[in-house]
Design a protein around this motif. Structure first.
Motif, PDB file in Angstrom:
ATOM      1  N   GLN A   1       0.874  -1.171   0.000  1.00  0.00           N
ATOM      2  CA  GLN A   1       0.000   0.000   0.000  1.00  0.00           C
ATOM      3  C   GLN A   1       0.909   1.218   0.000  1.00  0.00           C
ATOM      4  O   GLN A   1       1.910   1.252   0.709  1.00  0.00           O
ATOM      5  N   GLU A   2       0.569   2.196  -0.821  1.00  0.00           N
ATOM      6  CA  GLU A   2       1.480   3.318  -0.983  1.00  0.00           C
ATOM      7  C   GLU A   2       0.737   4.636  -1.150  1.00  0.00           C
ATOM      8  O   GLU A   2      -0.450   4.671  -1.487  1.00  0.00           O
ATOM      9  N   VAL A   3       1.479   5.710  -0.871  1.00  0.00           N
ATOM     10  CA  VAL A   3       0.998   7.067  -1.114  1.00  0.00           C
ATOM     11  C   VAL A   3       2.023   7.745  -2.014  1.00  0.00           C
ATOM     12  O   VAL A   3       3.192   7.890  -1.629  1.00  0.00           O
ATOM     13  N   VAL A   4       1.602   8.099  -3.208  1.00  0.00           N
ATOM     14  CA  VAL A   4       2.510   8.769  -4.138  1.00  0.00           C
ATOM     15  C   VAL A   4       2.573  10.252  -3.777  1.00  0.00           C
ATOM     16  O   VAL A   4       1.560  10.944  -3.787  1.00  0.00           O
ATOM     17  N   ILE A   5       3.762  10.693  -3.433  1.00  0.00           N
ATOM     18  CA  ILE A   5       3.961  12.095  -3.069  1.00  0.00           C
ATOM     19  C   ILE A   5       4.195  12.936  -4.315  1.00  0.00           C
ATOM     20  O   ILE A   5       3.731  14.070  -4.421  1.00  0.00           O
ATOM     21  N   ASP A   6       4.895  12.376  -5.272  1.00  0.00           N
ATOM     22  CA  ASP A   6       5.204  13.078  -6.516  1.00  0.00           C
ATOM     23  C   ASP A   6       5.367  12.026  -7.608  1.00  0.00           C
ATOM     24  O   ASP A   6       6.171  11.101  -7.462  1.00  0.00           O
ATOM     25  N   ASP A   7       4.591  12.151  -8.703  1.00  0.00           N
ATOM     26  CA  ASP A   7       4.670  11.138  -9.762  1.00  0.00           C
ATOM     27  C   ASP A   7       5.926  11.277 -10.617  1.00  0.00           C
ATOM     28  O   ASP A   7       6.203  10.438 -11.474  1.00  0.00           O
ATOM     29  N   GLY A   8       6.698  12.337 -10.389  1.00  0.00           N
ATOM     30  CA  GLY A   8       7.970  12.493 -11.081  1.00  0.00           C
ATOM     31  C   GLY A   8       7.890  13.166 -12.429  1.00  0.00           C
ATOM     32  O   GLY A   8       8.923  13.416 -13.059  1.00  0.00           O
ATOM     33  N   ARG A   9       6.675  13.474 -12.914  1.00  0.00           N
ATOM     34  CA  ARG A   9       6.567  14.158 -14.206  1.00  0.00           C
ATOM     35  C   ARG A   9       6.992  15.622 -14.038  1.00  0.00           C
ATOM     36  O   ARG A   9       6.793  16.233 -12.985  1.00  0.00           O
TER      37      ARG A   9
ATOM     38  N   HIS B   1       0.966  22.271  -7.166  1.00  0.00           N
ATOM     39  CA  HIS B   1       1.606  22.959  -6.056  1.00  0.00           C
ATOM     40  C   HIS B   1       1.846  21.971  -4.924  1.00  0.00           C
ATOM     41  O   HIS B   1       1.150  20.952  -4.805  1.00  0.00           O
ATOM     42  N   ALA B   2       2.874  22.246  -4.136  1.00  0.00           N
ATOM     43  CA  ALA B   2       3.203  21.379  -3.005  1.00  0.00           C
ATOM     44  C   ALA B   2       2.331  21.761  -1.813  1.00  0.00           C
ATOM     45  O   ALA B   2       2.451  22.861  -1.276  1.00  0.00           O
ATOM     46  N   GLU B   3       1.442  20.869  -1.421  1.00  0.00           N
ATOM     47  CA  GLU B   3       0.481  21.169  -0.347  1.00  0.00           C
ATOM     48  C   GLU B   3       0.813  20.383   0.920  1.00  0.00           C
ATOM     49  O   GLU B   3       1.070  19.170   0.855  1.00  0.00           O
ATOM     50  N   PRO B   4       0.824  21.040   2.089  1.00  0.00           N
ATOM     51  CA  PRO B   4       1.033  20.324   3.353  1.00  0.00           C
ATOM     52  C   PRO B   4      -0.077  19.288   3.571  1.00  0.00           C
ATOM     53  O   PRO B   4      -1.265  19.618   3.501  1.00  0.00           O
ATOM     54  N   THR B   5       0.319  18.059   3.832  1.00  0.00           N
ATOM     55  CA  THR B   5      -0.636  16.954   3.863  1.00  0.00           C
ATOM     56  C   THR B   5      -0.325  16.012   5.024  1.00  0.00           C
ATOM     57  O   THR B   5       0.839  15.776   5.354  1.00  0.00           O
ATOM     58  N   LEU B   6      -1.392  15.477   5.619  1.00  0.00           N
ATOM     59  CA  LEU B   6      -1.266  14.481   6.680  1.00  0.00           C
ATOM     60  C   LEU B   6      -1.580  13.103   6.108  1.00  0.00           C
ATOM     61  O   LEU B   6      -2.603  12.917   5.453  1.00  0.00           O
ATOM     62  N   VAL B   7      -0.678  12.134   6.335  1.00  0.00           N
ATOM     63  CA  VAL B   7      -0.882  10.770   5.849  1.00  0.00           C
ATOM     64  C   VAL B   7      -0.983   9.834   7.051  1.00  0.00           C
ATOM     65  O   VAL B   7      -0.116   9.838   7.932  1.00  0.00           O
ATOM     66  N   LEU B   8      -2.053   9.027   7.070  1.00  0.00           N
ATOM     67  CA  LEU B   8      -2.279   8.044   8.134  1.00  0.00           C
ATOM     68  C   LEU B   8      -2.426   6.667   7.501  1.00  0.00           C
ATOM     69  O   LEU B   8      -3.289   6.472   6.627  1.00  0.00           O
ATOM     70  N   PHE B   9      -1.607   5.705   7.914  1.00  0.00           N
ATOM     71  CA  PHE B   9      -1.698   4.359   7.376  1.00  0.00           C
ATOM     72  C   PHE B   9      -2.690   3.535   8.192  1.00  0.00           C
ATOM     73  O   PHE B   9      -2.790   3.699   9.420  1.00  0.00           O
ATOM     74  N   PRO B  10      -3.436   2.647   7.538  1.00  0.00           N
ATOM     75  CA  PRO B  10      -4.532   1.933   8.199  1.00  0.00           C
ATOM     76  C   PRO B  10      -4.103   0.991   9.329  1.00  0.00           C
ATOM     77  O   PRO B  10      -4.935   0.641  10.163  1.00  0.00           O
ATOM     78  N   PHE B  11      -2.817   0.584   9.380  1.00  0.00           N
ATOM     79  CA  PHE B  11      -2.433  -0.324  10.472  1.00  0.00           C
ATOM     80  C   PHE B  11      -2.447   0.377  11.827  1.00  0.00           C
ATOM     81  O   PHE B  11      -2.263  -0.272  12.862  1.00  0.00           O
TER      82      PHE B  11
ATOM     83  N   ARG C   1       2.874  17.274  -0.506  1.00  0.00           N
ATOM     84  CA  ARG C   1       2.474  16.412  -1.620  1.00  0.00           C
ATOM     85  C   ARG C   1       2.108  17.256  -2.835  1.00  0.00           C
ATOM     86  O   ARG C   1       1.408  18.265  -2.708  1.00  0.00           O
ATOM     87  N   GLN C   2       2.588  16.834  -4.017  1.00  0.00           N
ATOM     88  CA  GLN C   2       2.251  17.543  -5.246  1.00  0.00           C
ATOM     89  C   GLN C   2       0.782  17.293  -5.565  1.00  0.00           C
ATOM     90  O   GLN C   2       0.350  16.162  -5.758  1.00  0.00           O
TER      91      GLN C   2
ATOM     92  N   THR D   1       8.217   9.554  -6.067  1.00  0.00           N
ATOM     93  CA  THR D   1       8.525   9.705  -4.649  1.00  0.00           C
ATOM     94  C   THR D   1       7.291   9.245  -3.881  1.00  0.00           C
ATOM     95  O   THR D   1       6.186   9.738  -4.145  1.00  0.00           O
ATOM     96  N   LYS D   2       7.478   8.276  -2.967  1.00  0.00           N
ATOM     97  CA  LYS D   2       6.294   7.711  -2.325  1.00  0.00           C
ATOM     98  C   LYS D   2       6.606   7.112  -0.961  1.00  0.00           C
ATOM     99  O   LYS D   2       7.765   6.844  -0.618  1.00  0.00           O
ATOM    100  N   LEU D   3       5.540   6.917  -0.199  1.00  0.00           N
ATOM    101  CA  LEU D   3       5.577   6.179   1.058  1.00  0.00           C
ATOM    102  C   LEU D   3       4.890   4.845   0.808  1.00  0.00           C
ATOM    103  O   LEU D   3       3.818   4.804   0.200  1.00  0.00           O
ATOM    104  N   LEU D   4       5.475   3.721   1.300  1.00  0.00           N
ATOM    105  CA  LEU D   4       4.820   2.428   1.087  1.00  0.00           C
ATOM    106  C   LEU D   4       5.145   1.456   2.212  1.00  0.00           C
ATOM    107  O   LEU D   4       6.149   1.602   2.911  1.00  0.00           O
TER     108      LEU D   4
END
Length: 582
Positions: free
Chosen positions: A51-59, A73-83, A147-148, A205-208
């Motif tokens: 499971q992942e969160v794409v922060i920037d697709d690199g394009r 634009h780069a927006e401040p974002t909160l990411v919470l993983f389901p575990f 996150r973009q 660029t991602k979290l997984l």
């Protein structure tokens, strides 16, 4: 019976061989390029366990002339993983930072199986200091990131263009880029398509984190941060667009209810596009709306009289004392439709008398059958006028490859037909030019006759801000009008506004002095009420002394009474004067 057994047995053996071959193909032969889409089966199997969160697709990105982002634009974002629902964690501490109740945070996590991404759209407004505080908590599965994200209200959509997934086209265009996923976005229209090879992603660029079949953590609660370490990619395309002016121009067209047409605004000194808007608005579900009409040939009507005037001046047919009978129509007939009396060339231009220009065109064609198209070329009207030249391995790279070339004659035989010459002289018959070409013509006149290529992109920049390539200003090839002709044309275009009966007299009250030419072109179409439809134009530049801007506004397929062309031009001048402090 024996024969039947052999046939059935052979069938099952063939089926078994086919299945075995298919399995071998999947697991051994084409594991990284399965089917025409080039699906990487190894990667897809990994994706099923992550499971992942794409922060920037690199394009790559687009920015305006001042460095402001045009697409993301780069927006401040909160990411919470389901575990998080499976472990004990200090939800109250996080709640205090993000200003969301701990009960709501728990409820959100309880109801999700995918990583939860919360931003301002979800009511979670964060600052850079908030992100630092979140990450300082060091809670597994809780991250504060930039996150973009797409800008809420896209601007310049026809110019910047759109992207989409097309695995077949991707593999056809980039056969050597096997590292690209078949889901990679590629440019479909506009600058996205033009600069697609430069914009392709190098890495995401991602979290997984890895999960089992039930979505539970497979290797504990460690979340990996995967980032592209390349200091050069993704690149940035720095355009000539001024974001504030582009937004203003789009708003003005909407306010004046111009739903079919658009405008082009150029910086006269540099011949760079400051704003370009095409209507109708882009709708991905309707292919007809994908067209950028500002680079498509349209009937220009009386705007084209600028070309006839320039030719008349260059051939010495601009006698200031000569008068033309403007009670006659374009064919020299007295049909009662005109009542302007005897007018000089200057006042004929101001009032847009057809007979004057058909007379001059006939006289010019006797001197030189190519005079009209040659003069149009001298003015930088016909195109292509957008920047083109050598860039890396491209010998003739075009910034606006969708730009079409204007045309004067549909048939060379028409050069010997008086009625065809007359219709051509007033921008009808087979005359079609692009709004971009008309804007370039106005800028050429305002600069005293010097014609240049129109730029829409200034630089290609590496990720670290260093320059990959600069698009230097270039002159348009070919002959040009004399400075004397340009000066005379400047006076004619100013008279359109200052003459009490000029077709541009509305602009006498503009905050900046305006010079220009109006145009009304028959399109040969009718609306559902049986009314004739026209292309309505106003093209010019301002201020008249020391001009800074060339502007063209066109409304397509409109009734003459409903056209908002002049209102749009007036508002743009007014707002630019306000924005730039006059």
């Amino acid at each position: 019976m024996k024969r039947r057994v052999i046939i059935v047995g052979s069938f099952f053996l063939l089926a078994l061989f086919f299945i075995m071959f298919r399995l071998a193909d999947i697991q051994l032969i084409h594991t990284e390029s399965f089917t025409e889409k080039g699906v990487n089966l190894v990667q897809e199997s990994v994706n099923q366990r992550t499971q992942e969160v794409v922060i920037d697709d690199g394009r790559g990105r687009f920015e305006d002339r001042n460095g402001h982002s045009l697409r993301n634009h780069a927006e401040p974002t909160l990411v919470l993983f389901p575990f998080l629902k499976e472990i004990t964690w200090p939800v109250e501490d996080l709640s205090e930072i993000v200003d969301v109740s701990s009960e709501k945070l728990k409820r959100l996590i309880e109801n999700t199986k995918e990583p939860l991404v919360l931003s301002s759209e979800d009511g979670v407004k964060l600052s850079s200091s908030d992100l630092e505080k979140i990450n300082h908590l060091s809670i597994p599965g809780v991250f504060g990131i930039y996150r973009q994200s797409p800008i809420e209200q896209s601007i310049g959509e026809h110019l910047i263009g759109i992207t989409g997934e097309n695995a077949e086209v991707l593999r056809e265009k980039y056969p050597d880029r096997q590292d690209l996923s078949y889901k990679t976005q590629i440019g479909i229209t506009g600058l996205e398509e033009t600069f697609d090879e430069f914009l392709l992603p190098d890495a995401e660029t991602k979290l997984l984190y890895h999960v089992d079949g039930d979505g539970n953590p497979l290797f504990g609660v460690n979340v990996k941060y995967i980032a592209d370490s390349n200091p050069f990619y993704p690149i940035t395309i720095k355009t000539t667009i001024d974001k504030d002016i582009q937004e203003m121009a789009e708003d003005v067209l909407s306010d004046q209810k111009v739903d079919n047409g658009g405008l082009v605004l150029l910086d006269i000194e540099t011949n760079e596009v400051l704003a370009m808007v095409s209507k109708p608005d882009l709708d991905r579900s309707n292919n007809k709306t994908l067209t950028n009409y500002m680079v498509q040939p349209l009937f220009p009507g009386s705007v084209f009289k600028t070309v006839i005037s320039a030719a008349a001046i260059e051939y010495g047919l601009d006698d200031a004392t000569r008068e033309f009978n403007c009670n006659l129509n374009l064919y020299g007939e007295n049909d009662g439709g005109q009542d302007d009396g005897m007018l000089t060339l200057a006042r004929s231009f101001a009032k847009s008398c057809n007979y004057t220009f058909t007379t001059l065109a006939e006289e010019l064609m006797e001197k030189d059958p190519n005079v009209i198209e040659d003069t149009a070329e001298k003015l930088g009207l016909l195109g292509p006028v957008a920047w083109s030249g050598k860039i890396f391995h491209y010998q003739n790279f075009k910034q606006l490859p969708e730009e079409k070339i204007g045309s004067i004659w549909g048939d060379e035989k028409d050069k010997n037909v008086l009625r065809a010459i007359d219709q051509t002289a007033i921008g009808q018959k087979d005359v079609k030019v692009t709004p971009l070409g008309v804007a370039n013509m106005m800028a050429t006149i305002a600069r005293g006759g010097h014609k240049q290529q129109v730029k829409i992109v200034e630089n290609i920049l590496y990720k670290n801000g260093t320059n990959m390539f600069s698009f230097t200003s270039k002159s348009l090839e070919g002959e040009k009008i004399s400075s004397y002709t340009a000066a005379k044309l400047q006076k004619l275009h100013r008279l359109v506004v200052t003459d009490p009966e000029g077709t541009g007299r509305r602009f006498q009250n503009s905050p900046l002095e305006v010079s220009g030419k109006s145009g009304t072109a028959q399109t040969g179409k009718k609306n559902d009420k049986g009314q004739m439809l026209y292309n309505k134009w106003f093209a010019g530049y301002f201020p008249s002394k020391n001009p800074k801007y060339a502007l063209v506004v066109v409304e397509m397929d409109t009734t003459s009474a409903e056209a908002g062309t002049n209102a749009v031009f007036y508002d743009i001048v007014d707002k630019l004067a306000e924005m730039k402090g006059k």
